[in-house]
Design a protein around this motif. Sequence first.
Motif, PDB file in Angstrom:
ATOM      1  N   VAL A 110      -3.180  83.501  35.469  1.00 18.16           N
ATOM      2  CA  VAL A 110      -3.383  82.083  35.201  1.00 18.16           C
ATOM      3  C   VAL A 110      -2.759  81.243  36.377  1.00 18.16           C
ATOM      4  CG1 VAL A 110      -2.858  80.123  34.004  1.00 18.16           C
ATOM      5  CG2 VAL A 110      -3.225  82.100  32.639  1.00 18.16           C
ATOM      6  N   ILE A 111      -1.317  81.525  36.977  1.00 18.71           N
ATOM      7  CA  ILE A 111      -1.100  81.127  38.017  1.00 18.71           C
ATOM      8  C   ILE A 111      -1.708  81.296  39.295  1.00 18.71           C
ATOM      9  CG2 ILE A 111       1.090  80.888  39.468  1.00 18.71           C
ATOM     10  CD1 ILE A 111       2.809  81.215  37.020  1.00 18.71           C
ATOM     11  N   ALA A 112      -2.209  82.573  39.406  1.00 15.85           N
ATOM     12  CA  ALA A 112      -3.046  83.167  40.576  1.00 15.85           C
ATOM     13  C   ALA A 112      -4.207  82.219  40.623  1.00 15.85           C
ATOM     14  CB  ALA A 112      -3.198  84.550  40.495  1.00 15.85           C
ATOM     15  N   MET A 113      -4.839  82.000  39.503  1.00 13.60           N
ATOM     16  CA  MET A 113      -6.121  80.927  39.216  1.00 13.60           C
ATOM     17  C   MET A 113      -5.924  79.552  39.955  1.00 13.60           C
ATOM     18  SD  MET A 113      -7.740  82.120  35.669  1.00 13.60           S
ATOM     19  CE  MET A 113      -8.827  80.592  35.621  1.00 13.60           C
ATOM     20  N   TYR A 123      -4.972  74.244  31.219  1.00 13.43           N
ATOM     21  CA  TYR A 123      -5.674  75.749  30.931  1.00 13.43           C
ATOM     22  C   TYR A 123      -5.862  75.845  29.393  1.00 13.43           C
ATOM     23  CZ  TYR A 123      -6.389  80.766  31.100  1.00 13.43           C
ATOM     24  OH  TYR A 123      -6.803  81.913  31.088  1.00 13.43           O
ATOM     25  N   ASP A 124      -7.182  76.308  29.314  1.00 12.28           N
ATOM     26  CA  ASP A 124      -7.610  76.530  28.195  1.00 12.28           C
ATOM     27  C   ASP A 124      -7.837  77.954  27.737  1.00 12.28           C
ATOM     28  OD1 ASP A 124      -9.197  76.553  25.785  1.00 12.28           O
ATOM     29  OD2 ASP A 124     -10.714  75.550  26.331  1.00 12.28           O
ATOM     30  N   GLU A 125      -6.874  78.459  26.892  1.00 11.41           N
ATOM     31  CA  GLU A 125      -6.724  79.699  26.642  1.00 11.41           C
ATOM     32  C   GLU A 125      -8.102  80.354  25.859  1.00 11.41           C
ATOM     33  OE1 GLU A 125      -3.048  80.884  24.600  1.00 11.41           O
ATOM     34  OE2 GLU A 125      -1.928  79.739  25.910  1.00 11.41           O
ATOM     35  N   GLN A 126      -8.807  79.633  25.262  1.00 16.02           N
ATOM     36  CA  GLN A 126      -9.957  80.145  24.605  1.00 16.02           C
ATOM     37  C   GLN A 126     -10.965  80.418  25.549  1.00 16.02           C
ATOM     38  OE1 GLN A 126     -10.880  76.952  21.639  1.00 16.02           O
ATOM     39  NE2 GLN A 126      -9.334  78.098  20.068  1.00 16.02           N
ATOM     40  N   ARG A 127     -11.326  79.539  26.538  1.00 14.61           N
ATOM     41  CA  ARG A 127     -12.323  79.709  27.427  1.00 14.61           C
ATOM     42  C   ARG A 127     -11.722  80.437  28.963  1.00 14.61           C
ATOM     43  NH1 ARG A 127     -14.480  73.733  27.978  1.00 14.61           N
ATOM     44  NH2 ARG A 127     -15.265  74.423  30.127  1.00 14.61           N
ATOM     45  N   ASN A 128     -10.412  80.730  28.739  1.00 18.03           N
ATOM     46  CA  ASN A 128      -9.771  81.400  30.052  1.00 18.03           C
ATOM     47  C   ASN A 128     -10.134  80.543  31.504  1.00 18.03           C
ATOM     48  OD1 ASN A 128      -8.283  83.281  28.783  1.00 18.03           O
ATOM     49  ND2 ASN A 128     -10.096  84.796  28.753  1.00 18.03           N
ATOM     50  N   GLU A 129      -9.935  79.280  31.400  1.00 12.16           N
ATOM     51  CA  GLU A 129     -10.210  78.341  32.735  1.00 12.16           C
ATOM     52  C   GLU A 129      -9.513  77.278  32.642  1.00 12.16           C
ATOM     53  OE1 GLU A 129     -14.191  77.224  33.138  1.00 12.16           O
ATOM     54  OE2 GLU A 129     -14.367  76.861  31.004  1.00 12.16           O
ATOM     55  N   TRP A 130      -9.108  76.677  33.811  1.00 12.79           N
ATOM     56  CA  TRP A 130      -8.659  75.200  34.014  1.00 12.79           C
ATOM     57  C   TRP A 130      -9.682  74.305  33.719  1.00 12.79           C
ATOM     58  CZ3 TRP A 130      -3.529  74.751  34.415  1.00 12.79           C
ATOM     59  CH2 TRP A 130      -2.826  75.438  34.867  1.00 12.79           C
ATOM     60  N   ILE A 131      -9.394  73.483  32.806  1.00  8.90           N
ATOM     61  CA  ILE A 131     -10.378  72.447  32.592  1.00  8.90           C
ATOM     62  C   ILE A 131      -9.605  70.866  32.926  1.00  8.90           C
ATOM     63  CG2 ILE A 131     -11.800  73.601  30.910  1.00  8.90           C
ATOM     64  CD1 ILE A 131     -10.274  72.053  28.881  1.00  8.90           C
ATOM     65  N   SER A 132     -10.380  69.929  33.186  1.00 11.00           N
ATOM     66  CA  SER A 132     -10.002  68.642  33.445  1.00 11.00           C
ATOM     67  C   SER A 132      -9.484  68.036  32.310  1.00 11.00           C
ATOM     68  CB  SER A 132     -11.021  67.825  34.301  1.00 11.00           C
ATOM     69  OG  SER A 132     -10.718  66.522  34.477  1.00 11.00           O
ATOM     70  N   LYS A 133      -8.452  67.221  32.257  1.00 11.97           N
ATOM     71  CA  LYS A 133      -7.901  66.468  31.616  1.00 11.97           C
ATOM     72  C   LYS A 133      -8.688  65.321  31.193  1.00 11.97           C
ATOM     73  CE  LYS A 133      -3.131  68.152  31.594  1.00 11.97           C
ATOM     74  NZ  LYS A 133      -1.956  67.605  31.709  1.00 11.97           N
ATOM     75  N   MET A 137      -8.210  76.550  47.967  1.00 13.36           N
ATOM     76  CA  MET A 137      -9.718  76.094  48.322  1.00 13.36           C
ATOM     77  C   MET A 137     -10.195  74.619  48.191  1.00 13.36           C
ATOM     78  SD  MET A 137     -10.845  79.049  48.905  1.00 13.36           S
ATOM     79  CE  MET A 137     -12.691  78.746  49.053  1.00 13.36           C
ATOM     80  N   ASN A 138      -8.997  73.723  47.806  1.00  9.92           N
ATOM     81  CA  ASN A 138      -9.334  72.265  47.472  1.00  9.92           C
ATOM     82  C   ASN A 138      -8.135  71.408  48.116  1.00  9.92           C
ATOM     83  OD1 ASN A 138     -11.784  72.257  45.571  1.00  9.92           O
ATOM     84  ND2 ASN A 138     -10.523  73.861  44.914  1.00  9.92           N
ATOM     85  N   VAL A 139      -8.387  70.248  48.678  1.00 14.20           N
ATOM     86  CA  VAL A 139      -7.300  69.536  48.750  1.00 14.20           C
ATOM     87  C   VAL A 139      -7.544  67.971  48.156  1.00 14.20           C
ATOM     88  CG1 VAL A 139      -8.495  68.723  50.854  1.00 14.20           C
ATOM     89  CG2 VAL A 139      -6.039  68.462  50.714  1.00 14.20           C
ATOM     90  N   TYR A 140      -6.647  67.236  47.716  1.00 17.18           N
ATOM     91  CA  TYR A 140      -6.721  66.130  47.079  1.00 17.18           C
ATOM     92  C   TYR A 140      -7.061  65.113  48.083  1.00 17.18           C
ATOM     93  CZ  TYR A 140      -6.188  62.408  43.735  1.00 17.18           C
ATOM     94  OH  TYR A 140      -6.192  61.147  42.974  1.00 17.18           O
TER      95      TYR A 140
END
Length: 132
Positions: free
Chosen positions: A70-73, A120-130, A80-83
């Motif tokens: 998860v930390i590696a993701m 982090y959404d454990e069910q979907r295994n991905e980071w999702i926007s709040k 790959m992104n900049v704010y």
Amino acid sequence: MNRLSLLPVLLSVTLVAFTVPAQAQSLTREQVKMERDAFLALMRWDELTGMWVLKSGMEPPKGVMSRAEVIAMRDQFLRMNVYDDTVGTWVPVKAPRDMSTLTREQVNMETLRFLMMYRYDEQRNEWISKMR
């Protein structure tokens, strides 16, 4: 006198109300005990971090990503992104950034900003926007 005549009715309704949930709770209580035992068989409380962590030698349940994954993701997203403050969102960069060239404060600031905006959404295994 009228109040005394209602007393047996109130007692019987109260008795029924307390006995029905007790029967329904016995199954639920057993399920909770089983889940607790399974959890405690896999996890231990870490005093240093104040978190539950996997016991040494234990693998996470099937389909659950490890903390390192998860930390590696998250780190891959930051490379790959900049704010962009002018737009107020994360903007993709053309080539991956070398995070080691940034100061510790910059990395901490970007990581904190990311964690404020995503979970982090454990069910979907991905980071999702709040923001959703």
